[in-house]
Design a protein around this motif. Structure first.
Motif, PDB file in Angstrom:
ATOM      1  N   GLY A 198       2.726  -1.594   4.280  1.00 15.03           N
ATOM      2  CA  GLY A 198       2.463  -0.194   3.985  1.00 15.03           C
ATOM      3  C   GLY A 198       3.746   0.603   4.002  1.00 15.03           C
ATOM      4  O   GLY A 198       4.687   0.266   4.731  1.00 15.03           O
ATOM      5  N   ASP A 206       0.859  -1.192   0.000  1.00 17.05           N
ATOM      6  CA  ASP A 206       0.000   0.000   0.000  1.00 17.05           C
ATOM      7  C   ASP A 206       0.890   1.235   0.000  1.00 17.05           C
ATOM      8  O   ASP A 206       1.641   1.470   0.962  1.00 17.05           O
ATOM      9  CB  ASP A 206      -0.914  -0.024   1.229  1.00 17.05           C
ATOM     10  CG  ASP A 206      -1.888   1.149   1.276  1.00 17.05           C
ATOM     11  OD1 ASP A 206      -1.959   1.908   0.293  1.00 17.05           O
ATOM     12  OD2 ASP A 206      -2.576   1.299   2.304  1.00 17.05           O
ATOM     13  N   SER A 237      -3.136   1.934  -3.746  1.00 16.84           N
ATOM     14  CA  SER A 237      -2.895   3.277  -3.210  1.00 16.84           C
ATOM     15  C   SER A 237      -4.198   4.052  -3.272  1.00 16.84           C
ATOM     16  O   SER A 237      -4.990   3.884  -4.200  1.00 16.84           O
ATOM     17  CB  SER A 237      -1.816   3.998  -4.017  1.00 16.84           C
ATOM     18  OG  SER A 237      -1.508   5.265  -3.445  1.00 16.84           O
ATOM     19  N   LEU A 239      -4.650  -0.953   4.735  1.00  7.19           N
ATOM     20  CA  LEU A 239      -3.813  -2.069   5.177  1.00  7.19           C
ATOM     21  C   LEU A 239      -4.669  -3.160   5.806  1.00  7.19           C
ATOM     22  O   LEU A 239      -4.494  -4.353   5.517  1.00  7.19           O
ATOM     23  CB  LEU A 239      -2.783  -1.587   6.208  1.00  7.19           C
ATOM     24  CG  LEU A 239      -1.675  -0.655   5.749  1.00  7.19           C
ATOM     25  CD1 LEU A 239      -0.831  -0.224   6.944  1.00  7.19           C
ATOM     26  CD2 LEU A 239      -0.798  -1.337   4.715  1.00  7.19           C
ATOM     27  N   SER A 257       0.268   4.575   3.109  1.00  4.13           N
ATOM     28  CA  SER A 257      -0.709   3.764   3.852  1.00  4.13           C
ATOM     29  C   SER A 257      -1.393   4.490   5.001  1.00  4.13           C
ATOM     30  O   SER A 257      -2.359   3.977   5.564  1.00  4.13           O
ATOM     31  CB  SER A 257      -0.033   2.498   4.382  1.00  4.13           C
ATOM     32  OG  SER A 257       1.190   2.792   5.027  1.00  4.13           O
TER      33      SER A 257
END
Length: 256
Positions: A103, A79, A148, A88, A82
């Motif tokens: 993340g 991610d 994202s 997450l 994050s």
């Protein structure tokens, strides 16, 4: 990036704004946050039952893309940006305990909060690294999927972000993002405003340019859809959005 927008000033502004997001979910921002926003964008309330409340309260995403990501049990997920960990934890539920979610975020307060929430709520498959999405601290071909939410527009080096995402994905890996784009070229007065950039407006790329960056990095774009449920809430931000066609999209792409 605007020539008149100092990169260090931009980074300070973004970090300051998202420090505040991590520490005070009920503060006054250009954008909406929290559970109502998440459910309106498409997050499954059944998933949110298992996500820590503090992560949901600090959620400042701009769309929903987990249906596009098609995460499966046992997969490895990254991610980008994050934050406090909302995505997450949702990703962690989707890949189950047999998968892992990592993340990366540049804001200390967000990293610390996400780590604490993961540890306190039994998300043993979630980890968080401090770092920059333009220079990811991971080996090549490390992840099955990269996600994202509302972050890449904040970067002044978007091409580098997509190239790094491509690098760390395994062959055949997927990219699924939600982000802010614009229909028209933004004037210098908007692009050089660090506050509006940090609010996800000043750095918005035109949609064709955004997908061009993704394809130049080596991806094949599969789907692009608008998120009409997302709106900025401050008058200043809303005016800029109306004038230049700033809006939220979600998209998916595959690594060739």
């Amino acid at each position: 990036m605007s020539e008149s927008l100092d990169a260090e000033k931009l980074e300070r502004e973004v970090k300051s704004m998202y420090d505040a997001v991590a520490e005070s979910a009920d503060g006054e921002f250009h954008f909406e946050m929290g559970r109502d926003l998440a459910e309106r964008l498409g997050y499954d309330p059944r998933d949110l039952e298992y996500v820590p409340d503090a992560a949901i309260e600090s959620f400042a995403g701009v769309g929903y893309h987990f249906d596009l990501a098609r995460l499966e049990a046992g997969e490895t997920v990254l991610d980008l940006g994050s934050g406090s960990g909302m995505d997450l934890f949702v990703a962690g539920l989707h890949v189950t305990e047999t998968g892992t979610v990592t993340g990366v975020d540049m804001t200390d307060a967000q990293v610390e909060k996400a780590r604490e929430l993961a540890a306190d709520n039994g998300f043993h498959n979630v980890r968080v690294r401090h770092g920059y999405i333009e220079d990811l601290p991971f080996e090549d071909a490390s992840f099955d999927a990269v996600v994202s939410n509302g972050v890449i527009n904040l970067s002044a080096e978007k091409q580098q972000v997509f190239e790094e995402a491509h690098r760390v994905l395994k062959p055949g890996g997927r990219l699924a993002v939600s982000d802010i784009i614009s229909e028209q070229q933004m004037p210098e007065s908007i692009k050089s405003d660090a506050d509006l950039w940090a609010a996800c407006i000043g750095g918005a790329a035109q949609v064709d340019g955004y997908t061009d960056l993704i394809e130049t990095a080596g991806f094949e774009v599969d789907e692009v859809r608008e998120n009409p449920e997302y709106e900025f809430i401050s008058e200043r931000a809303a005016n800029a959005c109306h004038k230049y066609g700033v809006k939220s999209i979600s998209l998916s792409a595959g690594k060739k």
